[in-house]
Design a protein around this motif. Structure first.
Motif, short mmCIF file in Angstrom:
data_model
loop_
_atom_site.label_atom_id
_atom_site.label_comp_id
_atom_site.label_asym_id
_atom_site.label_seq_id
_atom_site.Cartn_x
_atom_site.Cartn_y
_atom_site.Cartn_z
N SER A 25 13.80 34.71 42.58
CA SER A 25 13.96 33.50 41.76
C SER A 25 14.82 32.53 42.54
CB SER A 25 14.60 33.82 40.41
OG SER A 25 15.92 34.29 40.58
N TRP A 26 14.71 31.25 42.22
CA TRP A 26 15.55 30.24 42.86
C TRP A 26 15.89 29.14 41.89
CZ3 TRP A 26 10.61 31.53 43.99
CH2 TRP A 26 9.62 30.58 43.79
N ASN A 27 17.06 28.57 42.07
CA ASN A 27 17.60 27.45 41.29
C ASN A 27 17.83 27.75 39.82
OD1 ASN A 27 17.56 25.98 43.65
ND2 ASN A 27 15.73 24.84 43.14
N ALA A 28 17.97 29.02 39.45
CA ALA A 28 18.27 29.40 38.06
C ALA A 28 18.89 30.79 38.07
CB ALA A 28 17.02 29.40 37.20
N SER A 29 19.62 31.09 37.02
CA SER A 29 20.08 32.45 36.79
C SER A 29 19.04 33.13 35.93
CB SER A 29 21.42 32.45 36.04
OG SER A 29 22.42 31.86 36.83
N VAL A 30 18.52 34.25 36.39
CA VAL A 30 17.47 34.95 35.66
C VAL A 30 17.99 36.33 35.27
CG1 VAL A 30 15.11 35.84 35.73
CG2 VAL A 30 15.66 33.70 36.90
N ASN A 31 17.96 36.60 33.97
CA ASN A 31 18.35 37.90 33.45
C ASN A 31 17.10 38.71 33.16
OD1 ASN A 31 21.17 37.49 33.43
ND2 ASN A 31 20.99 36.32 31.55
N GLY A 32 17.10 39.97 33.58
CA GLY A 32 15.97 40.86 33.40
C GLY A 32 15.15 40.98 34.67
N THR A 33 14.37 42.05 34.76
CA THR A 33 13.49 42.25 35.91
C THR A 33 12.05 42.49 35.52
OG1 THR A 33 14.03 44.62 35.96
CG2 THR A 33 15.35 43.17 37.38
N SER A 34 11.80 42.83 34.26
CA SER A 34 10.43 43.00 33.75
C SER A 34 10.47 42.86 32.24
CB SER A 34 9.87 44.36 34.15
OG SER A 34 10.61 45.40 33.56
N GLY A 35 9.30 42.72 31.65
CA GLY A 35 9.23 42.53 30.20
C GLY A 35 9.59 41.10 29.85
N THR A 36 10.79 40.88 29.32
CA THR A 36 11.25 39.54 28.97
C THR A 36 12.35 39.11 29.93
OG1 THR A 36 10.71 39.89 26.64
CG2 THR A 36 12.23 38.09 27.15
N LEU A 37 12.12 38.01 30.64
CA LEU A 37 13.10 37.43 31.54
C LEU A 37 13.63 36.16 30.90
CD1 LEU A 37 10.98 37.52 34.85
CD2 LEU A 37 12.28 39.37 33.80
N VAL A 38 14.90 35.84 31.10
CA VAL A 38 15.48 34.62 30.57
C VAL A 38 16.12 33.85 31.72
CG1 VAL A 38 17.17 33.61 28.99
CG2 VAL A 38 15.88 35.65 28.31
N ALA A 39 15.63 32.63 31.96
CA ALA A 39 16.17 31.77 33.02
C ALA A 39 17.05 30.70 32.39
CB ALA A 39 15.04 31.12 33.80
N THR A 40 18.23 30.48 32.98
CA THR A 40 19.16 29.44 32.54
C THR A 40 19.68 28.70 33.77
OG1 THR A 40 20.96 31.07 32.54
CG2 THR A 40 19.87 30.65 30.41
N PRO A 41 20.23 27.50 33.59
CA PRO A 41 20.70 26.72 34.74
C PRO A 41 21.81 27.44 35.51
CG PRO A 41 20.81 25.40 32.71
CD PRO A 41 20.47 26.79 32.32
N ASN A 42 21.81 27.24 36.82
CA ASN A 42 22.89 27.81 37.65
C ASN A 42 23.58 26.72 38.47
OD1 ASN A 42 21.11 27.26 39.71
ND2 ASN A 42 21.07 29.31 40.55
N GLY A 43 23.40 25.46 38.09
CA GLY A 43 24.06 24.37 38.79
C GLY A 43 23.24 23.75 39.91
N ASN A 44 22.01 24.22 40.12
CA ASN A 44 21.16 23.71 41.19
C ASN A 44 20.06 22.80 40.68
OD1 ASN A 44 22.43 24.90 43.43
ND2 ASN A 44 21.48 26.86 42.95
N GLY A 45 20.28 22.13 39.56
CA GLY A 45 19.29 21.20 39.03
C GLY A 45 18.44 21.84 37.95
N ASN A 46 17.37 21.15 37.60
CA ASN A 46 16.52 21.58 36.49
C ASN A 46 15.14 22.02 36.93
OD1 ASN A 46 18.45 21.12 34.44
ND2 ASN A 46 18.08 18.93 34.59
#
Length: 65
Positions: A22-43
């Motif tokens: 992944s890039w430009n986001a914080s991603v929680n999870g590795t399979s099933g349901t993943l949740v991406a949120t901002p990590n300060g690198n834009g939208n």
């Protein structure tokens, strides 16, 4: 969601699919349901998945937090 810093994208992967990168986001999870949120690198962000034989496209939904 452009111009905000409080977005959340929920991605549902297919059976057997796992997060490769992944890039430009914080991603929680590795399979099933993943949740991406901002990590300060834009939208703008992206992910790549290992298909593990499942070529079904993942689904995604967006919301603000």
């Amino acid at each position: 969601m452009n111009g905000t810093n409080n977005w959340r994208v929920t991605i549902t992967t297919g059976s057997g699919q796992t997060l490769q990168n992944s890039w430009n986001a914080s991603v929680n999870g590795t399979s099933g349901t993943l949740v991406a949120t901002p990590n300060g690198n834009g939208n703008t962000f992206g992910i790549t998945l290992y298909s593990n034989g499942n070529t079904t496209s993942p689904t995604a939904s967006c919301s603000t937090t």
